[in-house]
Design a protein around this motif. Structure first.
Motif, mmCIF file in Angstrom:
data_model
loop_
_atom_site.group_PDB
_atom_site.id
_atom_site.type_symbol
_atom_site.label_atom_id
_atom_site.label_comp_id
_atom_site.label_asym_id
_atom_site.label_seq_id
_atom_site.Cartn_x
_atom_site.Cartn_y
_atom_site.Cartn_z
ATOM 1 N N ARG A 54 -9.759 4.335 7.789
ATOM 2 C CA ARG A 54 -10.273 3.794 9.073
ATOM 3 C C ARG A 54 -11.609 4.581 9.455
ATOM 4 N NH1 ARG A 54 -5.412 1.328 11.699
ATOM 5 N NH2 ARG A 54 -4.539 0.490 9.942
ATOM 6 N N SER A 70 -1.028 1.778 13.905
ATOM 7 C CA SER A 70 -0.256 2.740 13.018
ATOM 8 C C SER A 70 0.625 2.189 12.107
ATOM 9 C CB SER A 70 0.549 3.691 14.165
ATOM 10 O OG SER A 70 1.425 2.927 14.700
ATOM 11 N N THR A 95 4.567 -2.740 11.508
ATOM 12 C CA THR A 95 5.264 -4.051 11.048
ATOM 13 C C THR A 95 5.825 -3.815 9.745
ATOM 14 O OG1 THR A 95 3.247 -5.051 11.944
ATOM 15 C CG2 THR A 95 4.706 -6.344 10.608
ATOM 16 N N GLN A 137 5.159 7.173 8.281
ATOM 17 C CA GLN A 137 6.083 5.776 7.874
ATOM 18 C C GLN A 137 7.040 6.145 7.101
ATOM 19 O OE1 GLN A 137 2.366 3.495 6.384
ATOM 20 N NE2 GLN A 137 2.837 1.893 7.851
ATOM 21 N N ASP A 181 1.043 4.145 17.844
ATOM 22 C CA ASP A 181 -0.283 3.717 18.362
ATOM 23 C C ASP A 181 -0.703 2.329 17.931
ATOM 24 O OD1 ASP A 181 -2.441 3.713 20.035
ATOM 25 O OD2 ASP A 181 -3.220 5.669 19.696
ATOM 26 N N VAL A 182 -1.556 1.465 18.461
ATOM 27 C CA VAL A 182 -1.999 0.420 17.742
ATOM 28 C C VAL A 182 -2.644 0.638 16.331
ATOM 29 C CG1 VAL A 182 -2.563 -1.038 19.862
ATOM 30 C CG2 VAL A 182 -4.116 0.775 19.061
ATOM 31 N N THR A 210 2.030 5.853 4.758
ATOM 32 C CA THR A 210 1.418 7.276 5.177
ATOM 33 C C THR A 210 2.947 8.064 5.284
ATOM 34 O OG1 THR A 210 1.996 6.848 7.575
ATOM 35 C CG2 THR A 210 -0.240 6.263 6.787
ATOM 36 N N PHE A 267 0.872 -1.171 -0.039
ATOM 37 C CA PHE A 267 0.100 -0.087 0.079
ATOM 38 C C PHE A 267 0.989 1.164 0.172
ATOM 39 C CE2 PHE A 267 -0.105 -2.209 4.154
ATOM 40 C CZ PHE A 267 0.762 -1.595 4.699
ATOM 41 N N PRO A 292 -2.964 4.838 9.305
ATOM 42 C CA PRO A 292 -3.293 4.606 7.783
ATOM 43 C C PRO A 292 -4.902 5.076 7.351
ATOM 44 C CG PRO A 292 -2.322 2.557 8.532
ATOM 45 C CD PRO A 292 -2.417 3.576 9.978
#
Ligand code: ADP
Ligand code: MG
Length: 652
Positions: free
Chosen positions: A477, A322, A325, A295, A319-320, A292, A289, A474
Motif C-alpha cells: 500500500r 486490514s 474478510t 492475519q 482498521d479499514v 500478514t 495472497f 497488507p
C-alpha cells in the motif's frame, strides 16, 4: 413513616403533582430514582471569596447583597441585558446578564445572593472587573438592611437554610421550572426521612477491601459532602462516595455481561476438527495472497476457539483495509469442512453483494457453494435460495437482515460472521445465533468491526466478547496523502479529477482497489471516525492515492484542529481517541447505544480505571463457583429498577 427507596416521589414533602410530573418526564418516579439525580457541580460555600480579592479570569463563588438592578433593552428591542450591582463587606461588583429580562422584578435591594462565575475585564471600561452571566442563587433569608456588617451577617446566616450556605453545596441541573435550589431542598428532605438500613448491592467484603462507604452513606455524601471533602475532588468525581457509585454502576453492568458470557459458555457448540491435513490444505488453497503476520495470529486465535465445544464469541477489530474478510472466510471454510453451514451478515445490500462476489471467486477454487440472500432478490430466486439454505446445499450464506427473517431455516449452521457490527444491535446478533439453536447447538460467532474502538469503550460495549486485533495492513500500500482545503478552491479540485462522482456507492466496507482520489465536501460535518472510514475506500492498490477534505471558507479553530488530525495521521486508533475526546462517547456511538448503558454517574472515558477494576471483580464473582452465595445475594438484593437497567433478572 420513613421513606424507602421504592416510595414514590410525590410522598416527599414539597413535591406536589406539578413537580412529580416534571420528574416523571425525566424518568424519576421513586426516591431511588431521585437519589440518582446527581449534582453536576459543587460550590464551596464555607469559604466565600471576597469581592476585593477578585482577579480577572479567576472563577469565584461570592456571597453578596443586591444594591441595584436594571434591565436595559438592546437596540434589537426584543431582549434585555440585566445590569446588577452587588456588594459584600469588602467591595462592589457589577454583573451583566445577557437575555436577562427574566431577572426583572425578581431581585430586591438588600437581597442576599450567591454568585458563581468567572471574573472578566469590562471591555468598555478596562479598569473595571465584572462577571458576565454568573450562576445565581437567591438565599432564602431576606435581610433588608443594606449595612452588611459582620454582626448582621452572622444573624442572617443563622436564619439561612443549612442546605444553602455554610457547606459544600451541590448544584443540580434544573428540571424545567424545578430549579437547582428546590431540587437540593427536596433531596435533602428525602435523605433526612429515608431509612438508612438499605440493601447494599456490593458484597460487604468487597466493599471493605476497596474501602468504599455503604450505599446509603455514598448517596448521602455525594449529595451533601462533608465539609472536609475537597471541592476539586468532588468536581472531578473523585470523592470516595462518588467513586463507590461509579464503581457500582460499572460492577452491575459488567456482572450482566459476565453472566451472559457464562450462559453462552454453558451452551454446546460443535467442536470443529481442524488439525487434519485436508483442512489445512483447504485453508491454504483458498488464499489468494500471502497472509500478514497479524492475519495468521488472529486465525490461530479463532482456530483455538473453534476447536472447543463451547461457542466462540469473538470480536475481530481491524482498521479499514486490514483484511478482515479473508480471515472470516477461512473460519467459514473450517465450518464447511466440518459439515456445517456458515453465514456472513453485512449491514447493507451493496456490502453483501460485494462480499458474495469476492467469496464466490475465492471459494469456488475449493469447490464450495456460496449463496446470496438479500431482500432485493426476485421472489423465484429467493425461494430457490431459501430451499438451498434449508437443504444444506448452500454452504456459505451471505446476506443482509434478510438472513434473520423467520422464513430462513438452516440445515446445520455452525459458524456466523457479522460484518461492521456497530450497525447491528446485540439483538440482531442473537437472532442470527438462534437460527442455529434450532438444531440444538449454538454457533461459533465472529463479529467484525472496522471502528477502532479505544480499549476502554470496547470493554464497555462488547464486554461479553473476546477480542482479536488485526494491527497490520497488507503490504504494497502507498500511504494516502490527505489535503485540507476550503470551499472557494473547490472548482480547481473538481478540474483536477473530473474521475467519477460517487455518493452512497462509497459505502463503508466497499473494496475498490483502483480508486485513488477522494474529495469530501463539507468535511467538517463528519465525525473523524466516519472520515477515516470513507478515506479507507482509497489507497487499496499500489498507486498513490489522494484525499481532499473540503471545509467552509471560514472554519472554526475547532473544526480546523479536527480536520488537521486527518491530515496528520492515518492511524485509526489515534483518530478514534481524538474523536472520542472531542465529541464524547454519546456522539461517538450514536445516542442509542450509549443510552443503553444507563449510567447515571459513571463515564467510561473519565473513569477508565474503575471500569477495569469493576470488570475484574464482577467476572471473578460470576466465574468462580465458590462465589455462588455472594452472587445469589447480589441478584436477590437488586431493586427492580436495577434488574431492568442491567438485565440482571436472570439468576445464573
Ligand atoms: P477490511 O478489513 O477493511 O474488511 P478487506 O478484507 O476488504 O479489508 O481487505 C482489503 C483489501 O486487501 C482487499 O482487496 C483484500 O483482497 C486485500 N488483502 C487482504 N489481505 C491481504 C494480504 N495479506 N495481502 C494482500 N492483500 C490483502
Ligand atoms: Mg470489510
Amino acid at each position: 413513616m420513613p421513606l424507602s427507596l421504592t416510595t414514590e416521589v410525590r410522598m416527599i414533602k414539597g413535591v406536589g403533582p406539578n413537580r412529580a410530573e416534571l420528574l416523571a418526564k425525566r424518568g424519576i418516579y421513586t426516591v431511588d430514582d431521585l437519589l440518582h439525580y446527581l449534582p453536576f457541580r459543587y460550590e464551596d460555600r464555607i469559604h466565600f471569596s471576597n469581592i476585593r480579592d477578585i482577579k480577572p479570569d479567576g472563577i469565584y463563588t461570592i456571597r453578596a447583597r443586591v444594591m441595584s438592578g436594571q434591565a436595559v433593552r438592546t437596540m434589537r428591542g426584543r431582549d434585555a441585558i440585566y445590569h446588577l450591582l452587588v456588594q459584600d463587606p469588602t467591595g462592589q461588583l457589577p454583573c451583566k446578564f445577557f437575555h436577562g429580562s427574566y431577572l426583572e422584578g425578581r431581585l430586591k435591594q438588600g437581597q442576599l445572593l450567591v454568585l458563581h462565575g468567572k471574573a472578566e475585564i469590562d471591555k468598555m471600561r478596562p479598569a473595571r472587573i465584572e462577571m458576565v452571566n454568573p450562576q445565581i442563587e437567591l438565599l432564602s433569608s431576606v435581610d433588608h438592611s443594606l449595612a452588611a456588617h459582620e454582626a448582621d451577617r452572622t444573624a442572617a446566616q443563622e436564619e439561612i437554610d443549612s442546605t444553602e450556605v455554610g457547606r459544600i453545596v451541590p448544584i443540580y441541573e434544573a428540571i424545567g421550572t424545578f430549579g437547582s435550589r428546590s431540587i437540593r431542598r427536596t433531596i435533602y428532605t428525602a435523605l433526612q426521612t429515608l431509612d438508612p438500613r438499605m440493601l447494599d448491592v456490593l458484597p460487604e467484603d468487597l466493599r471493605a477491601r476497596l474501602g468504599y462507604p455503604s450505599r446509603f452513606q455514598a448517596l448521602a455524601q455525594t449529595h451533601f459532602p462533608a465539609a472536609e471533602e475537597s471541592v476539586d475532588a468532588l468536581n472531578e468525581f473523585r470523592s470516595p462516595a462518588q467513586q463507590r457509585l461509579i464503581f457500582e454502576e460499572f460492577f452491575l453492568y459488567q456482572l450482566s455481561l459476565a453472566l451472559d458470557r457464562r450462559a453462552a459458555r454453558k451452551e454446546n457448540a460443535i467442536a470443529f476438527r481442524l488439525r487434519e491435513e485436508n483442512i489445512r490444505e483447504a485453508l491454504k488453497r483458498i488464499l489468494p495472497f500471502k497472509p500478514t503476520a497479524a492475519q495468521k495470529r488472529v486465525l490461530a486465535e479463532i482456530a483455538a476457539d473453534l476447536e472447543k465445544p463451547a461457542p466462540m464469541n469473538r470480536l475481530l477489530q481491524g482498521d479499514v483495509g486490514s483484511g478482515k474478510t479473508i480471515v472470516a472466510l477461512q473460519a467459514a471454510v473450517v465450518a464447511i469442512e466440518n459439515a456445517c453451514q456458515a453465514a456472513l451478515m453485512a449491514p447493507t445490500e451493496i456490502l453483501a453483494v460485494q462480499h458474495f462476489l469476492s467469496a464466490r471467486r475465492i471459494l469456488e477454487r475449493g469447490g464450495y457453494r456460496v449463496e446470496l440472500l438479500i431482500s432485493g432478490l426476485k421472489s423465484a430466486e429467493k425461494s430457490t435460495a431459501l430451499d438451498r439454505i434449508r437443504s444444506g446445499e448452500a454452504q456459505l450464506v451471505i446476506g443482509t437482515h434478510a438472513l434473520i427473517e423467520d422464513n430462513v431455516e438452516f440445515s446445520r449452521l455452525g459458524f456466523v460472521a457479522i460484518d461492521e457490527q456497530h450497525r447491528f444491535g446485540v439483538l440482531q446478533r442473537k437472532r442470527l445465533m438462534d437460527k442455529a439453536a434450532a438444531h440444538g447447538r449454538a454457533p461459533h460467532v465472529l463479529v467484525l468491526t472496522a471502528t477502532p474502538i479505544p480499549r476502554t469503550l470496547s470493554l464497555t460495549l462488547y464486554g461479553d466478547l473476546d477480542v482479536s486485533v488485526l494491527d497490520e495492513l497488507p503490504p504494497g500500500r502507498t500511504p494516502i496523502e490527505t489535503h485540507l482545503t476550503s470551499e472557494p478552491h473547490l472548482p480547481g479540485v473538481w478540474n483536477s479529477i473530473r474521475l467519477l462522482v460517487a455518493t452512497t456507492v462509497v459505502e463503508v466496507g466497499v473494496d475498490v482497489p483502483n480508486a485513488t482520489v477522494m474529495v469530501i465536501e463539507h468535511a467538517e460535518r463528519f465525525g473523524l471516525s466516519q472520515l477515516h472510514q470513507l478515506r479507507g475506500r482509497i489507497g487499496r492498490g499500489a498507486q498513490k492515492s489522494h484525499c481532499v477534505l473540503v471545509g467552509p471558507a471560514r472554519m472554526t479553530d475547532e473544526a480546523r484542529a479536527r480536520l488537521e488530525t486527518m491530515v496528520r495521521t492515518s492511524n485509526g486508533f489515534e483518530i478514534a481517541e481524538t474523536d472520542l475526546e472531542l465529541r464524547g462517547p454519546g456522539e461517538f456511538f450514536g445516542t442509542r447505544q450509549s443510552g443503553d448503558f444507563g449510567f447515571h454517574i459513571a463515564s467510561p472515558l473519565r473513569d477508565r480505571e474503575l471500569l477495569e477494576q469493576a470488570r475484574r471483580e464482577a467476572f471473578a464473582i460470576a466465574d468462580s463457583p465458590s462465589q455462588k452465595i455472594a452472587l445469589d445475594r447480589i441478584l436477590r438484593g437488586l431493586p427492580p429498577e436495577w434488574q431492568r437497567r442491567y438485565h440482571l433478572a436472570k439468576v445464573g
